[in-house]
Design a protein around this motif. Structure first.
Motif, PDB file in Angstrom:
ATOM      1  N   SER A   1       0.925  -1.311  -0.047  1.00  0.00           N
ATOM      2  CA  SER A   1      -0.077  -0.014  -0.073  1.00  0.00           C
ATOM      3  C   SER A   1       0.730   1.157   0.042  1.00  0.00           C
ATOM      4  O   SER A   1       0.341   2.427   0.262  1.00  0.00           O
TER       5      SER A   1
ATOM      6  N   ASP B   1      -8.633   8.226   8.082  1.00  0.00           N
ATOM      7  CA  ASP B   1      -9.746   7.314   8.071  1.00  0.00           C
ATOM      8  C   ASP B   1      -9.507   6.430   6.573  1.00  0.00           C
ATOM      9  O   ASP B   1      -9.701   6.894   5.623  1.00  0.00           O
ATOM     10  N   LEU B   2      -9.063   5.322   6.849  1.00  0.00           N
ATOM     11  CA  LEU B   2      -8.466   4.513   5.661  1.00  0.00           C
ATOM     12  C   LEU B   2      -9.455   3.958   4.712  1.00  0.00           C
ATOM     13  O   LEU B   2      -9.475   3.791   3.572  1.00  0.00           O
ATOM     14  N   MET B   3     -10.559   4.270   5.417  1.00  0.00           N
ATOM     15  CA  MET B   3     -12.022   3.580   4.571  1.00  0.00           C
ATOM     16  C   MET B   3     -12.728   4.923   4.006  1.00  0.00           C
ATOM     17  O   MET B   3     -13.409   4.593   3.008  1.00  0.00           O
ATOM     18  N   GLY B   4     -12.021   6.094   4.126  1.00  0.00           N
ATOM     19  CA  GLY B   4     -12.601   7.322   3.798  1.00  0.00           C
ATOM     20  C   GLY B   4     -11.987   7.687   2.412  1.00  0.00           C
ATOM     21  O   GLY B   4     -11.332   6.904   1.976  1.00  0.00           O
ATOM     22  N   SER B   5     -12.237   8.852   1.986  1.00  0.00           N
ATOM     23  CA  SER B   5     -11.728   9.278   0.604  1.00  0.00           C
ATOM     24  C   SER B   5     -10.411   9.754   0.776  1.00  0.00           C
ATOM     25  O   SER B   5      -9.911  10.243   1.731  1.00  0.00           O
TER      26      SER B   5
ATOM     27  N   TYR C   1      -5.106  11.254   3.457  1.00  0.00           N
ATOM     28  CA  TYR C   1      -6.626  10.627   3.570  1.00  0.00           C
ATOM     29  C   TYR C   1      -7.384  11.845   4.338  1.00  0.00           C
ATOM     30  O   TYR C   1      -7.065  12.673   5.184  1.00  0.00           O
ATOM     31  N   GLN C   2      -8.834  11.352   4.306  1.00  0.00           N
ATOM     32  CA  GLN C   2      -9.826  12.100   5.111  1.00  0.00           C
ATOM     33  C   GLN C   2      -9.543  11.791   6.445  1.00  0.00           C
ATOM     34  O   GLN C   2      -8.972  10.952   6.896  1.00  0.00           O
TER      35      GLN C   2
ATOM     36  N   VAL D   1     -10.351   5.791  -7.092  1.00  0.00           N
ATOM     37  CA  VAL D   1      -9.735   4.484  -6.761  1.00  0.00           C
ATOM     38  C   VAL D   1      -8.576   4.395  -7.617  1.00  0.00           C
ATOM     39  O   VAL D   1      -8.817   4.265  -8.994  1.00  0.00           O
TER      40      VAL D   1
ATOM     41  N   ASP E   1      -3.789   5.191  17.664  1.00  0.00           N
ATOM     42  CA  ASP E   1      -3.598   5.769  16.146  1.00  0.00           C
ATOM     43  C   ASP E   1      -2.313   6.532  16.091  1.00  0.00           C
ATOM     44  O   ASP E   1      -1.673   6.757  14.958  1.00  0.00           O
TER      45      ASP E   1
ATOM     46  N   LYS F   1     -10.436  10.751  10.459  1.00  0.00           N
ATOM     47  CA  LYS F   1     -11.039   9.958  11.376  1.00  0.00           C
ATOM     48  C   LYS F   1     -11.794  11.107  12.462  1.00  0.00           C
ATOM     49  O   LYS F   1     -10.979  12.223  12.805  1.00  0.00           O
TER      50      LYS F   1
ATOM     51  N   SER G   1     -16.681  15.974   4.824  1.00  0.00           N
ATOM     52  CA  SER G   1     -15.483  15.208   5.574  1.00  0.00           C
ATOM     53  C   SER G   1     -14.520  16.345   5.848  1.00  0.00           C
ATOM     54  O   SER G   1     -14.297  17.430   5.139  1.00  0.00           O
TER      55      SER G   1
END
Lengths: 205, 205, 205, 205, 205, 205
Positions: free
Chosen positions: B13, D23-27, D33-34, B37, D45, D36, C27
């Motif tokens: 990653s 927030d690794l699931m965010g955009s 990254y977005q 993505v 964290d 958390k 966000s």
């Protein structure tokens, strides 16, 4: 115990990045003025008294800009911020202008000011501001401030750069030797208007 | 031997920062568009064909700007660069304008272009440029390009931002509902001129 | 003539970078809040009225900070600037603090304020400031403001970031559950003092 | 006395800019990254335990890279820094590579490492480093690390970006489907060599 | 009326930040060259004529790079942009290279060019580009340009930095005194190949 | 064949931006030290040996900081990174401090360290770290490191700036001539405590 030595041991030359007071006689770089030697820096370098002085508004625009940019206020060099005072007599106008390298935040401290800016989409955002009200003008966009009452108005403005620049559109067009024919072509203004304003603002050609 | 696994082991990653192709349907932030993505990114995202197409100059300024900004060319998002094509028919003019957030570099690829900019000190820097000649316009300053010959001219321009913006002074003044009285105050133009240009450029008020 | 179409032709989606008004429900990213959709942006987004309101100084420090950061003033998001109002009743104190991510520029608009900062070399720079006087506090350094007269004082401060943060040293030490033994070790303060201040400022442990 | 309320009064939503845990699931955006939501952030964290674990060097290069980039260590997102651990068994090699978006600083913590980089002027800067010695590799330049002794070596490296990227030259050339003919043209390598290395590293074409 | 004085009054020393033309004899800093004194700046500083001149492709790569970086084009210093011209004779190749500090945007102005880059994930993005087509190469990543037709090709490229640097991989490996054994270790190339290319490109060791 | 000439042709003066080794005798600017002339740069400029040397912890805090900032390690100038070594004898403490201009990343290389930071919201994030464990301290926030075992501990820390600065809170308060009355006002500490610590740490007034 030798605490002074202790400090020296813990902090050998590590404080260079705290600030960079402008050495106005030194060289200028893309990031600002060369730094004054730290041992010569005093509190006065970080203090500016000019914003407390009423600007002279006996002029064509009945207004005055008192800058506290790096060139006047060496302490802000390299710090990403600067300020100015706007004085607007009754009828006073800060003509349409841009700051090529900074956003501006205005706080009215006296009187009433009509202020606004225009976006790239040509949308106008303007409002009548009273004492204590604040407006932000995004970087590089055309904006203006006009006295909105019958009495003197004052604003404190700050900038996101120590050297924001200031380009007044009508001075850029009419206060130099840019040939009238070229001015007309790039603005759609007619010849008589261009020549009239060149005369008023000191331009030639 | 399992080289693919080896690569995964070495590079878990870690390639997220290579680029950030704009997801134009996603959210916009101060640093640009949200990234597409990576698995959906293709070579096409990094290629733009529009700068090869002649712009339509059948308009009031006999000129056209074809932008390749992040909104048209998602691959440049986050990369600090973008481009555009200028077409100038004989007599064509890119009117006085600024890019609020970028410097511009112009290369003439056809014909002759008179280009220039004005500094905060109201000094004019302009020149007649021929094919292959290059001029740079510093960030946020007023500049213009005019066809300097009798035949169509073309330039490729690039910008120091993926979204440089484009504010054409006369459109900012005359193509919206900014009241004429206010326009006159902040520009020194006379009422007749302002109203004439508002009519030409679609403004009201 | 179709000037509106002309504008659309010249400016297809190119104005995205002018500003990025914070969508506070959206966000947050390292560069600031997600942008509000441009069509929903109004002049109100760029205007903040709170700095005209006297802060409530009926508290332990006889002082108040009224922030106009991106979280309160969405228009500054992404623009590299924000502001705040300081109210200092007689005897009022803005305790020793830092802004982790911004330089600060203070303009006294009423009364007298003693303000200062301390450098990494432990040198103190402080001065008594009167109405209209300005002081700059370099990024991340400890600084303070104290009412220097017998009457209320007010200052307008601006920051080189839309979200400068504010870390008050004594609150950081005494207003949380950081164990007293640890506080004592890292500050050289004695146990009684730490426990007394924890009680005053709401800390535990 | 209500110190908690006092704090709320003094600090309404002003702490948003302290950090931005990924927030690794965010955009993902150009700035990282977005974030958390702050209420969900914990000490974990900001802590990463992976650099204490010996990397698996049973592979073709007898070496391992354990990254602590934003994708593995969400706390560094937006903070301009990250780290990694290098393990080099006897004979181990971190092949020639670049970090497209970061400078690197290496500290040897065990064994002996020969490290170096090559400038744009094709000058080579390399040295044999022992435990505790540090070398810096400027952004984007080709560099390498090789075990310089007969025993395992370890280094802790840090980067001037939370997502520095990692492009290993020989993998970039030989571990994908870039046609051999093209590889040969742009590197001057001969066909047999290219095909041999494609086989070794998993490439096709 | 004294408009010149008026301007001086309104704009005392505030235009320092408009641009910073490189004083190539002055000092170099991390932000670029020291600025030339503004009074000595002329339009010529912002104009570069070299991109109109055909490069000499009578060399081993049948190609030429004509840079317009700050060192050749002082006007771009500090402005975040620069340019270059690529000439590719039939069979010409700009070998695999990176720009350590900039993204690149290429526009084909003549002929056909096969261009591509490789990501940190070792994915190849490449395409055959015709006149007017544009491709962007993200910062620091390996990329190449090859003549894709039987006739001379030309491209204008621009960069997101006034001093992007240029590191050609094979020259970095084979055109200096980096010991062959070390080159082989960090690239997996065999000894004969390394020595052959060192001979061709001027390397020793 | 004249490959050396070829290189000169391809790369005329284009490598200026690779690095900017500090000329510590030259001028300092907001972006860092003036660059050493490239021909005088050697590998030694990029290598620092001090982090391998045990710090002298025979002092009041039983700890030592060995910086490898631009002032000690000229090679990091302009590269956005630097480092330091922390030595903590049993009972050793790096007192509460901030780095005004940088985030910090700590890796424990020996022993046990209790480390933590405090956010603007006064939340404490702290943990006991063992060998190989890493913690990041966001820019400008108060943080500390304390030996958490009975034996010497060592950490390698890196910073997101070549000149991060280091402001130790108790030294800033008690090791200079800031009047005690002012210290007390801005910290809530009582007079006896302030005077006691001024004596210990070398302050006056």
């Amino acid at each position: 115990m030798l605490p002074i030595l202790l400090l020296c041991f813990l902090l050998p030359s590590s404080h260079a990045a705290d600030f960079c007071v402008a050495d106005l006689m030194g060289s200028l770089t893309p990031s600002g003025y060369q730094c004054k030697v730290e041992s010569a820096v005093t509190t006065d370098d970080f203090v500016f008294t000019g914003l407390g002085v009423v600007g002279n508004t006996s002029n064509i625009i009945k207004a005055a800009v008192t800058p506290a940019f790096a060139a006047q206020f060496p302490g802000v060099n390299g710090l990403g911020i600067s300020a100015a005072r706007l004085d607007l007599a009754a009828g006073g106008v800060i003509p349409l202008h841009t700051h090529p390298a900074a956003s501006e935040l205005l706080v009215v401290t006296k009187g009433i000011i009509v202020a606004g800016f225009i976006s790239s989409a040509n949308t106008v955002y303007y409002m009548t501001l009273h004492k204590g009200e604040t407006m932000v003008f995004p970087q590089g966009l055309l904006h203006f401030q006009v006295n909105g009452g019958g009495t003197p108005a004052v604003a404190i403005v700050s900038f996101s750069s120590p050297s924001p620049g200031l380009q007044i559109t009508s001075f850029a067009l009419f206060a130099n030797n840019l040939p009238s024919a070229l001015v007309e072509k790039v603005t759609f203004l007619d010849d008589a208007e261009v020549k009239k304003l060149k005369k008023v603002l000191g331009g030639t050609g």
